[in-house]
Design a protein around this motif. Structure first.
Motif, short mmCIF file in Angstrom:
data_model
loop_
_atom_site.label_atom_id
_atom_site.label_comp_id
_atom_site.label_asym_id
_atom_site.label_seq_id
_atom_site.Cartn_x
_atom_site.Cartn_y
_atom_site.Cartn_z
N LYS A 9 0.80 -1.23 0.00
CA LYS A 9 0.00 0.00 0.00
C LYS A 9 0.83 1.28 0.00
O LYS A 9 0.30 2.37 -0.11
CB LYS A 9 -0.95 0.01 1.20
CG LYS A 9 -1.90 -1.16 1.25
CD LYS A 9 -2.88 -1.12 0.10
CE LYS A 9 -3.89 -2.25 0.22
NZ LYS A 9 -4.88 -2.23 -0.85
N MET A 78 -3.85 7.46 -2.16
CA MET A 78 -3.61 6.02 -2.25
C MET A 78 -2.30 5.80 -3.01
O MET A 78 -2.28 5.70 -4.23
CB MET A 78 -4.76 5.31 -2.98
CG MET A 78 -4.61 3.79 -2.97
SD MET A 78 -5.93 2.91 -3.85
CE MET A 78 -5.40 3.16 -5.56
N SER A 80 -0.39 3.29 -3.50
CA SER A 80 -0.12 1.85 -3.60
C SER A 80 0.97 1.50 -4.60
O SER A 80 0.99 1.99 -5.73
CB SER A 80 -1.40 1.11 -3.99
OG SER A 80 -2.36 1.22 -2.97
N GLY A 86 -8.50 -1.21 -6.49
CA GLY A 86 -8.51 -0.13 -5.50
C GLY A 86 -9.87 0.54 -5.44
O GLY A 86 -10.15 1.45 -6.21
N ILE A 101 -4.02 9.15 -6.59
CA ILE A 101 -3.78 7.71 -6.64
C ILE A 101 -2.48 7.43 -7.38
O ILE A 101 -2.00 8.25 -8.15
CB ILE A 101 -4.95 6.96 -7.33
CG1 ILE A 101 -5.10 7.41 -8.78
CG2 ILE A 101 -6.24 7.16 -6.54
CD1 ILE A 101 -6.15 6.62 -9.57
#
Length: 174
Positions: A9, A78, A80, A86, A101
């Motif tokens: 993550k 996010m 990740s 997601g 993201i």
């Protein structure tokens, strides 16, 4: 940050981006919601970066707590490293929260009204966070267009695309 605090993550990228934002302004707080095997490392990293007073760890959240945390946020991040899809950015966008993201997430393929950065590019991530919290026009556009976009995503549309591809392949083979 809302998710498992694990290598997949990218929580350390979030902490490092937060440290960069806090060099520009202290009028922001960062929250890492979740639990995982890297939680203690992230608490230590926030202390090493001297941002513990602006960084909060909530532990694991569920149900209504997740919704309330998202609703109280100005930005969802996010970062990740690896994310098959997601769902969490979609949940954030549904409640009107601008999202950042990683380009490496599966949802980066379908979302346009988000800011996309490489998970490892903490400078770009920090710039994106700073821009959203500093410039009302950016915040407003990402909030409104993101909410509109995510409300247009329907499973029936995705299913229809699969059916259309199937029919096309079958037609080409005949």
């Amino acid at each position: 940050f809302l998710g498992r605090i694990t290598m997949q993550k990218g929580p350390e990228y979030f902490v490092e981006a937060a440290a960069r934002v806090l060099k520009k302004t202290n009028r922001v707080r960062f929250v890492m919601a979740g639990s995982g095997d890297m939680m203690n490392k992230m608490i230590l990293l926030s202390a090493q970066r001297n941002i513990s007073d602006r960084f909060h760890f909530t532990g694991f959240l569920r149900g209504k707590q997740v919704y309330e945390m998202l609703k109280a946020s100005d930005v969802y991040v996010m970062p990740s490293v690896s994310e098959p899809f997601g769902i969490s950015p979609l949940e954030a966008m549904q409640v009107g929260v601008p999202s950042i993201i990683s380009k490496q997430s599966g949802c980066a393929e379908i979302l346009t009204n988000v800011i996309k950065t490489d998970y490892w590019d903490i400078d770009a991530m920090a710039d994106a966070i700073y821009s959203i919290i500093t410039y009302p026009a950016i915040y407003k556009q990402l909030r409104e267009e993101g909410e509109r976009e995510v409300n247009e995503i329907k499973w029936k549309y995705a299913g229809q695309k699969v059916i259309d591809i199937y029919h096309k392949v079958m037609h080409n083979n005949n």
